[in-house]
Design an enzyme around this catalytic site. Structure first.
Site, PDB file in Angstrom:
ATOM      1  N   GLY A 346       0.827  -1.207   0.000  1.00  0.00           N
ATOM      2  CA  GLY A 346       0.000   0.000   0.000  1.00  0.00           C
ATOM      3  C   GLY A 346       0.860   1.256   0.000  1.00  0.00           C
ATOM      4  O   GLY A 346       1.939   1.296  -0.596  1.00  0.00           O
ATOM      5  N   GLU A 370      21.619  -5.790 -21.587  1.00  0.00           N
ATOM      6  CA  GLU A 370      21.877  -7.115 -22.186  1.00  0.00           C
ATOM      7  C   GLU A 370      20.860  -7.433 -23.284  1.00  0.00           C
ATOM      8  O   GLU A 370      20.589  -8.600 -23.584  1.00  0.00           O
ATOM      9  CB  GLU A 370      21.834  -8.230 -21.125  1.00  0.00           C
ATOM     10  CG  GLU A 370      22.628  -7.937 -19.870  1.00  0.00           C
ATOM     11  CD  GLU A 370      24.098  -8.202 -20.007  1.00  0.00           C
ATOM     12  OE1 GLU A 370      24.558  -8.334 -21.151  1.00  0.00           O
ATOM     13  OE2 GLU A 370      24.792  -8.261 -18.984  1.00  0.00           O
TER      14      GLU A 370
END
Length: 393
Positions: A346, A370
């Site tokens: 939350g 990558e």
């Protein structure tokens, strides 16, 4: 499969790494975040443990882990601040593996032992402002300073987002030595010490996350290097070296994603079991349980996929599609798991002092370097279609 490290020895290495991560690094995650640097004592401890050379063969001073062992280590290292793994990631991965797989014996003798010990930090200089996931677009140029195989090379160009550039001692530099032709893409790779005249490292980048993992631009202004700096002694090695190193690195990054997703899951479960709403632990609510179930399913699937991709790499069964499948799934999965972790926490999950807030920012980069998720999809799809066409001939 044969490895340089026995199962018993590797179990000890893994246990020591887990202790290092959980007992040494995790208590100082907020310090790393706040100061944007990994403390020197943590760096020195990583050196003493051999982590700067865990994937470098033993004959060159490393621990000699193969990729099936590498991914187990990566899943442990991913459990904490990714900056710590980044300190030695290029030494073991995309930079170091270029030398391991393609360097001459003389180049290996000169560089691999200091790379493995951490005395030298090697940096992989491929990405450019106009060439990221596809190295075929490189504009950095390398030209001979004279005639003959013994002539020096002159390198000119700019690299971007280069990991460890501010602290690098050695740059593994990809440059175009000729236009692409029928013989190949014309990309060579060179070993350039960071103190070579004409090498300039820019200020470290200000990034969304991964504080403590430094990247920067690197400029090469008519940098002269000897003929012996050409990796493998051949102009035609560069593109293949980049592709092989990146493919191997994708399996490692996938494992790293599993590690950080596991941390996000564990933080979520702990929070759900202790935080209350109206006097009831939020983990008793079925919608929260459903989010945790989705996290667990993603992490479990990712772990199995990473281990299978690593096995296929070591056996040589698949070094093209499987790494891209693992990286695509695991990095996307980590993003979803981190998002759910913030949701479970939350408003607290949006606060800077909470681990899931850092994780949420850190994992976003995994889908970019990558090779982006889009590039992985192209690699997977094109290779499957090519295989189908070949089978029909």
């Amino acid at each position: 499969m044969t490895t340089q490290v026995s199962d018993d020895d590797f179990a000890e290495i893994l246990a020591q790494t887990r202790h290092f991560v959980r007992s040494v690094v995790m208590p100082r995650e907020q310090e790393i975040l706040a100061t944007d640097r990994v403390p020197d004592d943590i760096r020195e401890q990583a050196k003493s443990m051999g982590l700067f050379g865990y994937a470098i063969p033993q004959e060159w001073g490393g621990l000699g882990l193969d990729l099936t062992q590498d991914v187990e280590l990566a899943m442990e290292l991913g459990y904490t601040s990714l900056a710590v793994r980044s300190m030695f990631g290029t030494n073991n991965g995309i930079a170091g593996q270029v030398l391991v797989g393609f360097g001459t014996e003389e180049q290996k003798k000169q560089w691999l032992a200091p790379i493995a010990s951490g005395e030298v930090v090697a940096s992989f200089a491929l990405t450019e402002p106009g060439a990221g996931s596809n190295p075929a677009g490189l504009r950095t140029k390398a030209v001979r300073a004279g005639s003959g195989d013994d002539a020096d090379w002159i390198i000119t160009g700019q690299k971007r987002f280069i990991t460890n550039a501010p602290i690098a001692n050695l740059f593994v530099v990809f440059a175009r030595s000729r236009p692409a032709d029928d013989d190949g893409p014309g990309i060579a790779v060179f070993l350039v010490p960071a103190d070579t005249p004409g090498v300039t490292v820019g200020p470290k980048d200000a990034k969304m996350g991964q504080e403590g993992a430094w990247t920067a631009d690197v400029t090469f202004d008519e940098v002269r290097v000897p003929a012996g700096a050409l990796v493998g002694g051949s102009e035609d090695i560069g593109y293949r070296a980049a592709m092989v190193s990146l493919a191997r690195g994708r399996v490692h990054i996938a494992a790293l994603a599993v590690g950080i997703a596991q941390r996000a899951l564990d933080e979520s479960v702990t929070y759900a079991a202790t935080a209350t709403q109206g006097g009831t632990p939020i983990g008793d609510f079925q919608l929260v349980q459903a989010m945790i179930a989705d996290q667990q399913t993603g992490v479990s699937a990712g772990r199995a996929l990473v281990r299978d991709a690593a096995r296929q790499w070591v056996t040589g069964e698949d070094r093209r599609v499987a790494p891209s499948v693992a990286k695509l799934f695991c990095t996307e999965m980590a993003g979803r798991v981190a998002d759910l972790a913030v949701q479970i926490h939350g408003g607290s999950g949006y606060m800077r002092e909470m681990p899931v807030e850092r994780i949420y920012r850190d994992v976003r980069l995994l889908r970019l370097y990558e090779g982006t998720s889009e590039i992985q999809r192209l690699i997977i799809g094109s290779n499957l279609v090519k295989a189908a066409k070949k089978a029909q001939r």
